[in-house]
Design a protein around this motif. Sequence first.
Motif, PDB file in Angstrom:
ATOM      1  N   MET A   1      29.303  21.504  53.815  1.00 48.39           N
ATOM      2  CA  MET A   1      29.023  22.726  52.941  1.00 48.39           C
ATOM      3  C   MET A   1      30.116  22.833  51.806  1.00 48.39           C
ATOM      4  SD  MET A   1      26.901  25.273  52.459  1.00 48.39           S
ATOM      5  CE  MET A   1      25.920  25.652  54.066  1.00 48.39           C
ATOM      6  N   ASP A   2      29.531  22.921  50.632  1.00 47.08           N
ATOM      7  CA  ASP A   2      30.428  23.040  49.371  1.00 47.08           C
ATOM      8  C   ASP A   2      30.426  24.635  49.151  1.00 47.08           C
ATOM      9  OD1 ASP A   2      31.096  20.422  48.892  1.00 47.08           O
ATOM     10  OD2 ASP A   2      29.159  20.332  47.459  1.00 47.08           O
ATOM     11  N   LEU A   3      31.349  25.208  48.527  1.00 45.93           N
ATOM     12  CA  LEU A   3      31.491  26.478  47.841  1.00 45.93           C
ATOM     13  C   LEU A   3      31.354  26.311  46.274  1.00 45.93           C
ATOM     14  CD1 LEU A   3      33.842  28.566  49.966  1.00 45.93           C
ATOM     15  CD2 LEU A   3      31.502  28.283  50.212  1.00 45.93           C
ATOM     16  N   SER A   4      30.764  27.207  45.803  1.00 48.16           N
ATOM     17  CA  SER A   4      30.736  27.346  44.402  1.00 48.16           C
ATOM     18  C   SER A   4      31.252  28.897  43.855  1.00 48.16           C
ATOM     19  CB  SER A   4      29.246  27.278  43.468  1.00 48.16           C
ATOM     20  OG  SER A   4      29.277  27.556  42.218  1.00 48.16           O
ATOM     21  N   LEU A   5      32.020  28.760  42.934  1.00 50.89           N
ATOM     22  CA  LEU A   5      32.817  30.323  42.683  1.00 50.89           C
ATOM     23  C   LEU A   5      31.759  30.772  41.393  1.00 50.89           C
ATOM     24  CD1 LEU A   5      34.881  32.423  42.909  1.00 50.89           C
ATOM     25  CD2 LEU A   5      36.157  31.282  41.513  1.00 50.89           C
ATOM     26  N   HIS A   6      31.235  31.953  41.696  1.00 48.04           N
ATOM     27  CA  HIS A   6      30.477  32.588  40.537  1.00 48.04           C
ATOM     28  C   HIS A   6      31.157  33.602  40.033  1.00 48.04           C
ATOM     29  CE1 HIS A   6      27.209  33.545  38.333  1.00 48.04           C
ATOM     30  NE2 HIS A   6      26.742  34.839  39.145  1.00 48.04           N
ATOM     31  N   TYR A   7      31.681  33.254  38.734  1.00 47.47           N
ATOM     32  CA  TYR A   7      32.727  34.501  38.125  1.00 47.47           C
ATOM     33  C   TYR A   7      31.489  35.353  37.141  1.00 47.47           C
ATOM     34  CZ  TYR A   7      37.154  35.596  36.000  1.00 47.47           C
ATOM     35  OH  TYR A   7      38.322  36.191  35.536  1.00 47.47           O
ATOM     36  N   TRP A   8      31.341  36.447  37.799  1.00 46.41           N
ATOM     37  CA  TRP A   8      30.384  37.379  37.129  1.00 46.41           C
ATOM     38  C   TRP A   8      30.935  38.605  36.439  1.00 46.41           C
ATOM     39  CZ3 TRP A   8      29.507  42.393  38.828  1.00 46.41           C
ATOM     40  CH2 TRP A   8      30.368  42.773  40.037  1.00 46.41           C
ATOM     41  N   ASN A   9      32.287  38.687  36.675  1.00 43.52           N
ATOM     42  CA  ASN A   9      32.795  40.101  36.219  1.00 43.52           C
ATOM     43  C   ASN A   9      34.004  39.797  35.393  1.00 43.52           C
ATOM     44  OD1 ASN A   9      34.347  42.396  36.504  1.00 43.52           O
ATOM     45  ND2 ASN A   9      32.743  43.261  37.803  1.00 43.52           N
ATOM     46  N   TYR A  10      34.213  40.404  34.294  1.00 44.33           N
ATOM     47  CA  TYR A  10      35.350  40.244  33.378  1.00 44.33           C
ATOM     48  C   TYR A  10      36.099  41.556  33.289  1.00 44.33           C
ATOM     49  CZ  TYR A  10      32.489  36.241  32.179  1.00 44.33           C
ATOM     50  OH  TYR A  10      31.811  34.923  32.136  1.00 44.33           O
ATOM     51  N   SER A  11      35.864  42.573  34.118  1.00 44.89           N
ATOM     52  CA  SER A  11      36.542  43.904  34.093  1.00 44.89           C
ATOM     53  C   SER A  11      37.765  43.961  34.916  1.00 44.89           C
ATOM     54  CB  SER A  11      35.595  45.035  34.692  1.00 44.89           C
ATOM     55  OG  SER A  11      34.374  44.880  33.931  1.00 44.89           O
ATOM     56  N   THR A  12      38.292  42.982  35.622  1.00 44.16           N
ATOM     57  CA  THR A  12      39.379  42.644  36.375  1.00 44.16           C
ATOM     58  C   THR A  12      40.330  41.648  36.094  1.00 44.16           C
ATOM     59  OG1 THR A  12      38.392  43.922  38.158  1.00 44.16           O
ATOM     60  CG2 THR A  12      40.554  42.831  38.543  1.00 44.16           C
ATOM     61  N   PRO A  13      41.390  41.832  35.463  1.00 45.44           N
ATOM     62  CA  PRO A  13      42.267  43.156  35.139  1.00 45.44           C
ATOM     63  C   PRO A  13      41.517  43.946  33.789  1.00 45.44           C
ATOM     64  CG  PRO A  13      43.208  41.456  34.229  1.00 45.44           C
ATOM     65  CD  PRO A  13      42.293  40.740  35.073  1.00 45.44           C
ATOM     66  N   ALA A  14      41.721  45.189  33.713  1.00 47.32           N
ATOM     67  CA  ALA A  14      41.200  45.919  32.741  1.00 47.32           C
ATOM     68  C   ALA A  14      41.366  45.697  31.342  1.00 47.32           C
ATOM     69  CB  ALA A  14      41.374  47.402  32.986  1.00 47.32           C
ATOM     70  N   ASP A  15      42.740  45.052  31.197  1.00 45.98           N
ATOM     71  CA  ASP A  15      43.050  44.758  29.840  1.00 45.98           C
ATOM     72  C   ASP A  15      42.529  43.691  29.175  1.00 45.98           C
ATOM     73  OD1 ASP A  15      44.613  44.305  27.433  1.00 45.98           O
ATOM     74  OD2 ASP A  15      46.491  43.742  28.448  1.00 45.98           O
ATOM     75  N   PRO A  16      41.551  43.959  28.308  1.00 46.17           N
ATOM     76  CA  PRO A  16      40.544  42.855  27.624  1.00 46.17           C
ATOM     77  C   PRO A  16      41.401  41.608  27.152  1.00 46.17           C
ATOM     78  CG  PRO A  16      40.258  44.884  26.807  1.00 46.17           C
ATOM     79  CD  PRO A  16      41.231  45.012  27.365  1.00 46.17           C
ATOM     80  N   THR A  17      42.977  41.817  26.721  1.00 50.49           N
ATOM     81  CA  THR A  17      43.657  40.794  26.251  1.00 50.49           C
ATOM     82  C   THR A  17      44.045  39.785  27.421  1.00 50.49           C
ATOM     83  OG1 THR A  17      45.499  41.791  26.612  1.00 50.49           O
ATOM     84  CG2 THR A  17      44.688  42.239  24.548  1.00 50.49           C
ATOM     85  N   ARG A  18      43.777  40.160  28.639  1.00 48.90           N
ATOM     86  CA  ARG A  18      44.164  39.068  29.772  1.00 48.90           C
ATOM     87  C   ARG A  18      42.892  38.700  30.242  1.00 48.90           C
ATOM     88  NH1 ARG A  18      47.079  42.407  34.313  1.00 48.90           N
ATOM     89  NH2 ARG A  18      47.145  40.422  35.129  1.00 48.90           N
ATOM     90  N   ILE A  19      41.544  38.696  29.622  1.00 54.32           N
ATOM     91  CA  ILE A  19      40.356  38.308  30.177  1.00 54.32           C
ATOM     92  C   ILE A  19      40.553  36.536  30.123  1.00 54.32           C
ATOM     93  CG2 ILE A  19      37.930  37.679  29.546  1.00 54.32           C
ATOM     94  CD1 ILE A  19      37.823  40.648  28.833  1.00 54.32           C
ATOM     95  N   ALA A  20      40.860  36.243  29.044  1.00 54.91           N
ATOM     96  CA  ALA A  20      41.012  34.609  28.948  1.00 54.91           C
ATOM     97  C   ALA A  20      41.972  33.983  29.889  1.00 54.91           C
ATOM     98  CB  ALA A  20      41.273  34.247  27.511  1.00 54.91           C
ATOM     99  N   THR A  21      42.977  34.648  29.897  1.00 58.10           N
ATOM    100  CA  THR A  21      44.242  34.072  30.870  1.00 58.10           C
ATOM    101  C   THR A  21      43.638  34.257  32.306  1.00 58.10           C
ATOM    102  OG1 THR A  21      45.953  34.689  29.382  1.00 58.10           O
ATOM    103  CG2 THR A  21      46.631  34.226  31.578  1.00 58.10           C
ATOM    104  N   THR A  22      42.836  35.322  32.698  1.00 59.84           N
ATOM    105  CA  THR A  22      42.695  35.478  34.111  1.00 59.84           C
ATOM    106  C   THR A  22      41.477  34.170  34.389  1.00 59.84           C
ATOM    107  OG1 THR A  22      43.215  37.599  34.057  1.00 59.84           O
ATOM    108  CG2 THR A  22      41.679  37.083  35.903  1.00 59.84           C
ATOM    109  N   LEU A  23      40.710  34.517  33.644  1.00 61.19           N
ATOM    110  CA  LEU A  23      39.384  33.342  33.755  1.00 61.19           C
ATOM    111  C   LEU A  23      40.117  31.999  33.774  1.00 61.19           C
ATOM    112  CD1 LEU A  23      36.477  32.449  33.452  1.00 61.19           C
ATOM    113  CD2 LEU A  23      36.595  32.622  30.859  1.00 61.19           C
ATOM    114  N   GLY A  24      41.047  31.517  33.164  1.00 60.38           N
ATOM    115  CA  GLY A  24      41.430  30.130  33.214  1.00 60.38           C
ATOM    116  C   GLY A  24      42.330  29.959  34.305  1.00 60.38           C
ATOM    117  N   ARG A  25      42.884  30.824  34.663  1.00 59.65           N
ATOM    118  CA  ARG A  25      43.793  30.603  35.805  1.00 59.65           C
ATOM    119  C   ARG A  25      42.909  30.559  37.147  1.00 59.65           C
ATOM    120  NH1 ARG A  25      48.485  34.989  35.917  1.00 59.65           N
ATOM    121  NH2 ARG A  25      49.148  33.650  37.961  1.00 59.65           N
ATOM    122  N   THR A  26      42.035  31.490  37.048  1.00 58.63           N
ATOM    123  CA  THR A  26      40.860  31.486  38.242  1.00 58.63           C
ATOM    124  C   THR A  26      40.213  30.044  38.283  1.00 58.63           C
ATOM    125  OG1 THR A  26      41.031  33.825  38.175  1.00 58.63           O
ATOM    126  CG2 THR A  26      39.291  32.463  39.435  1.00 58.63           C
TER     127      THR A  26
END
Length: 289
Positions: A1-26
């Motif tokens: 059984m494989d797992l897929s990560l569905h990244y559906w929410n960009y509200s955490t962390p709340a700081d918009p300047t951290r969206i890209a970094t958090t997405l990429g690191r995740t």
Amino acid sequence: MDLSLHYWNYSTPADPTRIATTLGRTAQLAEQVGFAEFTVMDHYFQMEHRGVAEEPMLEAYTTLGYVAALTERMRLAVLVTGVMYRYPGLLAKIVATLDVLSGGRAQLGIGASWYEREQLALGVPLVPMGERFERLEETLQICLQMWSDNNGPYKGEIYQLAETLCVPAPLTRPRPPILIGGGGEKKTLLFVARYADACNLFGSGIDDVTHKLDVLRKHCDAEGRDYDAIRKTVTYLGPVLDDADAFVADAEHYAGLGITQLDVMPDPGVDPLEYAERAGELIPRLVGF
């Protein structure tokens, strides 16, 4: 059984300047701990049954292009592309581009679009459901032709293309896999049998998923399609981290139905990095299912 990560929410962390970094690191962490796939939604406003429309939301294929540059192994897909949001020929070109830039890791996930508020707000044509399914079928046909050796015209009832040239062609051979999302029994699962390499069902319970798979099998029989050749995936709706034992037990039950992948998603407000790390710890428990 494989797992897929569905990244559906960009509200955490709340700081918009951290969206890209958090997405990429995740995404990088998800790949490191063993997730097979990374997906995003095809929305322009956050879904109102999961939050409020004013929450941050990124365009899906731009987002996957960014993730492609930071990862090497995971399959990348939209879960799922709204059929009304892009002209079919351009969609085929977009997915082909993602496939080339990711080294052959793109998948076309597609379904009938539904979020009327964002469509009305942004000027996306809003058509009756029956027409959406007509457009979905022609879009599937166009993508298949665009990714083949046939560069000739396409003449449908809704769409007409003078040429179906797509250069460079996708790297994936014979073409990027097609996943159709949804459990509609008359049209959606019929299109899975007719055109798709994979399906995605909501994890609404063992009995309901069993029924949907039975319907799919009947469509495959009618279409002369090998049911076992279709990869079956489920978007898991229950808690994952709060009751890991129950999640693993559910995964085993779904595997018994022929499901080979579960798509899991962080709860609202949960740090996606922490979620990916903790959910990844469960992957070894799914080996053998």
